[in-house]
Motif scaffolding. Structure first.
Motif, PDB file in Angstrom:
ATOM      1  N   LYS A  21       0.833  -1.202   0.000  1.00  0.00           N
ATOM      2  CA  LYS A  21       0.000   0.000   0.000  1.00  0.00           C
ATOM      3  C   LYS A  21       0.866   1.249   0.000  1.00  0.00           C
ATOM      4  CE  LYS A  21      -4.014   1.977   2.383  1.00  0.00           C
ATOM      5  NZ  LYS A  21      -4.936   1.816   3.543  1.00  0.00           N
ATOM      6  N   ALA A  22       1.956   1.224   0.759  1.00  0.00           N
ATOM      7  CA  ALA A  22       2.869   2.371   0.803  1.00  0.00           C
ATOM      8  C   ALA A  22       3.527   2.602  -0.549  1.00  0.00           C
ATOM      9  CB  ALA A  22       3.927   2.151   1.883  1.00  0.00           C
ATOM     10  N   LEU A  23       3.870   1.507  -1.248  1.00  0.00           N
ATOM     11  CA  LEU A  23       4.474   1.638  -2.574  1.00  0.00           C
ATOM     12  C   LEU A  23       3.463   2.132  -3.605  1.00  0.00           C
ATOM     13  CD1 LEU A  23       6.631  -1.629  -2.675  1.00  0.00           C
ATOM     14  CD2 LEU A  23       7.454   0.719  -2.434  1.00  0.00           C
ATOM     15  N   ARG A  24       2.209   1.736  -3.429  1.00  0.00           N
ATOM     16  CA  ARG A  24       1.177   2.126  -4.382  1.00  0.00           C
ATOM     17  C   ARG A  24       0.794   3.593  -4.218  1.00  0.00           C
ATOM     18  NH1 ARG A  24      -2.389  -1.536  -3.096  1.00  0.00           N
ATOM     19  NH2 ARG A  24      -1.400  -3.127  -4.369  1.00  0.00           N
ATOM     20  N   TYR A  25       0.876   4.085  -2.977  1.00  0.00           N
ATOM     21  CA  TYR A  25       0.528   5.478  -2.694  1.00  0.00           C
ATOM     22  C   TYR A  25       1.705   6.147  -1.979  1.00  0.00           C
ATOM     23  CZ  TYR A  25      -4.111   3.510  -3.542  1.00  0.00           C
ATOM     24  OH  TYR A  25      -5.182   2.860  -4.102  1.00  0.00           O
ATOM     25  N   PRO A  26       2.746   6.533  -2.728  1.00  0.00           N
ATOM     26  CA  PRO A  26       3.979   7.025  -2.101  1.00  0.00           C
ATOM     27  C   PRO A  26       3.930   8.470  -1.617  1.00  0.00           C
ATOM     28  CG  PRO A  26       4.197   7.087  -4.479  1.00  0.00           C
ATOM     29  CD  PRO A  26       2.846   6.485  -4.204  1.00  0.00           C
ATOM     30  N   SER A  27       2.850   9.206  -1.913  1.00  0.00           N
ATOM     31  CA  SER A  27       2.831  10.641  -1.603  1.00  0.00           C
ATOM     32  C   SER A  27       2.981  10.904  -0.107  1.00  0.00           C
ATOM     33  CB  SER A  27       1.540  11.278  -2.120  1.00  0.00           C
ATOM     34  OG  SER A  27       0.403  10.631  -1.569  1.00  0.00           O
ATOM     35  N   LEU A  28       2.321  10.096   0.736  1.00  0.00           N
ATOM     36  CA  LEU A  28       2.412  10.303   2.188  1.00  0.00           C
ATOM     37  C   LEU A  28       3.828  10.049   2.672  1.00  0.00           C
ATOM     38  CD1 LEU A  28       1.032  10.905   4.878  1.00  0.00           C
ATOM     39  CD2 LEU A  28       0.383   8.483   4.999  1.00  0.00           C
ATOM     40  N   THR A  29       4.441   8.975   2.186  1.00  0.00           N
ATOM     41  CA  THR A  29       5.819   8.662   2.583  1.00  0.00           C
ATOM     42  C   THR A  29       6.782   9.754   2.137  1.00  0.00           C
ATOM     43  OG1 THR A  29       5.324   6.297   2.417  1.00  0.00           O
ATOM     44  CG2 THR A  29       7.643   6.945   2.440  1.00  0.00           C
ATOM     45  N   LEU A  30       6.604  10.251   0.913  1.00  0.00           N
ATOM     46  CA  LEU A  30       7.482  11.300   0.399  1.00  0.00           C
ATOM     47  C   LEU A  30       7.369  12.575   1.222  1.00  0.00           C
ATOM     48  CD1 LEU A  30       7.091  10.862  -3.460  1.00  0.00           C
ATOM     49  CD2 LEU A  30       9.097  10.330  -2.063  1.00  0.00           C
ATOM     50  N   THR A  31       6.138  12.895   1.650  1.00  0.00           N
ATOM     51  CA  THR A  31       5.942  14.090   2.476  1.00  0.00           C
ATOM     52  C   THR A  31       6.707  13.974   3.787  1.00  0.00           C
ATOM     53  OG1 THR A  31       3.747  14.436   1.525  1.00  0.00           O
ATOM     54  CG2 THR A  31       4.223  15.532   3.622  1.00  0.00           C
ATOM     55  N   VAL A  32       6.653  12.788   4.388  1.00  0.00           N
ATOM     56  CA  VAL A  32       7.356  12.558   5.653  1.00  0.00           C
ATOM     57  C   VAL A  32       8.866  12.633   5.459  1.00  0.00           C
ATOM     58  CG1 VAL A  32       7.810  10.832   7.431  1.00  0.00           C
ATOM     59  CG2 VAL A  32       5.472  11.205   6.646  1.00  0.00           C
ATOM     60  N   VAL A  33       9.362  12.180   4.306  1.00  0.00           N
ATOM     61  CA  VAL A  33      10.802  12.226   4.025  1.00  0.00           C
ATOM     62  C   VAL A  33      11.262  13.649   3.761  1.00  0.00           C
ATOM     63  CG1 VAL A  33      12.594  11.528   2.394  1.00  0.00           C
ATOM     64  CG2 VAL A  33      10.875   9.871   3.130  1.00  0.00           C
ATOM     65  N   ILE A  34      10.472  14.396   3.011  1.00  0.00           N
ATOM     66  CA  ILE A  34      10.890  15.729   2.574  1.00  0.00           C
ATOM     67  C   ILE A  34      11.006  16.707   3.741  1.00  0.00           C
ATOM     68  CG2 ILE A  34      10.099  17.751   1.277  1.00  0.00           C
ATOM     69  CD1 ILE A  34       9.028  15.790  -0.824  1.00  0.00           C
ATOM     70  N   MET A  35      10.094  16.626   4.719  1.00  0.00           N
ATOM     71  CA  MET A  35      10.093  17.622   5.789  1.00  0.00           C
ATOM     72  C   MET A  35      11.409  17.663   6.570  1.00  0.00           C
ATOM     73  SD  MET A  35       7.359  18.447   8.828  1.00  0.00           S
ATOM     74  CE  MET A  35       7.868  17.120   9.912  1.00  0.00           C
ATOM     75  N   PRO A  36      11.918  16.538   7.110  1.00  0.00           N
ATOM     76  CA  PRO A  36      13.204  16.640   7.836  1.00  0.00           C
ATOM     77  C   PRO A  36      14.371  17.028   6.935  1.00  0.00           C
ATOM     78  CG  PRO A  36      12.486  14.349   7.651  1.00  0.00           C
ATOM     79  CD  PRO A  36      11.341  15.189   7.216  1.00  0.00           C
ATOM     80  N   ILE A  37      14.335  16.625   5.668  1.00  0.00           N
ATOM     81  CA  ILE A  37      15.411  17.027   4.756  1.00  0.00           C
ATOM     82  C   ILE A  37      15.399  18.533   4.546  1.00  0.00           C
ATOM     83  CG2 ILE A  37      16.225  16.900   2.365  1.00  0.00           C
ATOM     84  CD1 ILE A  37      15.477  13.965   2.362  1.00  0.00           C
ATOM     85  N   MET A  38      14.202  19.103   4.372  1.00  0.00           N
ATOM     86  CA  MET A  38      14.091  20.550   4.217  1.00  0.00           C
ATOM     87  C   MET A  38      14.552  21.277   5.478  1.00  0.00           C
ATOM     88  SD  MET A  38      13.178  21.155   1.168  1.00  0.00           S
ATOM     89  CE  MET A  38      12.783  22.898   1.317  1.00  0.00           C
ATOM     90  N   MET A  39      14.208  20.734   6.644  1.00  0.00           N
ATOM     91  CA  MET A  39      14.658  21.327   7.904  1.00  0.00           C
ATOM     92  C   MET A  39      16.177  21.288   8.002  1.00  0.00           C
ATOM     93  SD  MET A  39      12.176  22.484   9.799  1.00  0.00           S
ATOM     94  CE  MET A  39      10.397  22.379   9.950  1.00  0.00           C
ATOM     95  N   LEU A  40      16.758  20.172   7.599  1.00  0.00           N
ATOM     96  CA  LEU A  40      18.209  20.036   7.653  1.00  0.00           C
ATOM     97  C   LEU A  40      18.893  21.063   6.755  1.00  0.00           C
ATOM     98  CD1 LEU A  40      20.602  18.286   8.697  1.00  0.00           C
ATOM     99  CD2 LEU A  40      20.301  16.882   6.645  1.00  0.00           C
ATOM    100  N   LEU A  41      18.396  21.202   5.538  1.00  0.00           N
ATOM    101  CA  LEU A  41      18.970  22.171   4.605  1.00  0.00           C
ATOM    102  C   LEU A  41      18.763  23.601   5.097  1.00  0.00           C
ATOM    103  CD1 LEU A  41      17.836  20.565   1.228  1.00  0.00           C
ATOM    104  CD2 LEU A  41      20.085  20.419   2.303  1.00  0.00           C
ATOM    105  N   LEU A  42      17.579  23.868   5.634  1.00  0.00           N
ATOM    106  CA  LEU A  42      17.274  25.215   6.117  1.00  0.00           C
ATOM    107  C   LEU A  42      18.206  25.631   7.244  1.00  0.00           C
ATOM    108  CD1 LEU A  42      15.356  27.716   6.181  1.00  0.00           C
ATOM    109  CD2 LEU A  42      13.960  26.437   7.825  1.00  0.00           C
TER     110      LEU A  42
END
Length: 263
Positions: A21-42
């Protein structure tokens, strides 16, 4: 023994279901991944110079500000992952999937076990991605293999505890919007600890809160393992918090799920 094998088989089936299900609908997982990466870069590129000068080399283990902030942001990846399971459990509950499972000859424990194990796997992958980005932009840990294993084990235990708590949140939430909002305080609680700046630099009241909340000793333990800074009693306190969160979350989620089945 047959009962244990029966539960393990059904849990593995539920785990495969949730991973697919996570592979079929990756948008939620990607959102969770992007937030800490953006915080790290910021915090590294926008605020790193000013904050690094403010906290000095002692707090960073003699390195750059990225060495100080990276452990806290990596821990944020674990807290961000908790949002996912709250949403997915609530979706299954509100869409009637749980009622279907009740009519099937499957282990009652497999529903939560499959969700929890699947979310722990996804969150650890997220942590690995955030760690990879941190290494790319200058994070330079000098940990031994044993210290690396200890740090990963601590993050896995924390992830397990937060996942069980968020599974309980998903069970009590009335809708998906509520389920996505309720775990948010856990996501930002590291900011009120030592994730970004040392607690010594905070006002008295906030400093007291920061020093005694769960995430500060965990962050300090990760820094000590990766960078060689002083750990002191933080390791024992961090381990105690992780075990306590896991036990409380497990008992609460299981009881909440059983209570829902009796309705």
């Amino acid at each position: 023994m047959a009962t244990v094998s029966y539960a393990a088989r059904d849990s593995a089936t539920m785990l495969r279901r949730n991973l697919k299900k996570a592979l079929r609908y990756p948008s939620l997982t990607l959102t969770v991944v992007i937030m800490p990466i953006m915080m790290l870069l910021l915090f590294n590129y926008a605020f790193g110079s000013a904050l690094g000068e403010g906290i000095g080399g002692t707090a960073t283990g003699g390195g750059e500000y990225i060495d100080y902030v990276a452990p806290g942001i990596i821990l944020m990846a674990a807290t961000s992952g908790a949002v996912t399971i709250a949403i997915t459990v609530c979706m299954d509950k509100t869409e009637g999937i749980v009622n279907r499972f009740r009519t099937m000859p499957i282990s009652r424990s497999s529903f939560l076990t499959g969700h929890v194990v699947g979310n722990v796997i996804q969150t650890m992958v997220t942590i690995a991605l955030v760690l990879g980005v941190a290494l790319l932009i200058g994070f330079r840990p000098d940990a031994t293999p044993v210290e690396w294993l200890a740090a990963i084990g601590l993050l896995a235990l924390l992830t397990l505890g937060l996942t069980w708590i968020s599974a309980g949140i998903g069970l009590i939430a009335q809708n998906v919007e509520t389920a996505s909002n309720m775990p948010m305080p856990m996501t930002f609680l590291p900011f009120l600890g030592s994730a970004i700046v040392p607690t010594d630099s905070m006002p008295t009241g906030l400093r007291w809160f920061a020093e005694y909340q769960p995430f500060t000793p965990i962050i300090e333990t990760l820094r000590g393992l990766w960078l060689g800074t002083e750990i002191g009693s933080s390791a024992v306190i961090a381990l105690g918090w992780c075990v306590a969160l896991s036990l409380v979350g497990y008992v609460w989620a299981r009881r909440t799920f059983k209570a829902g089945l009796k309705r």
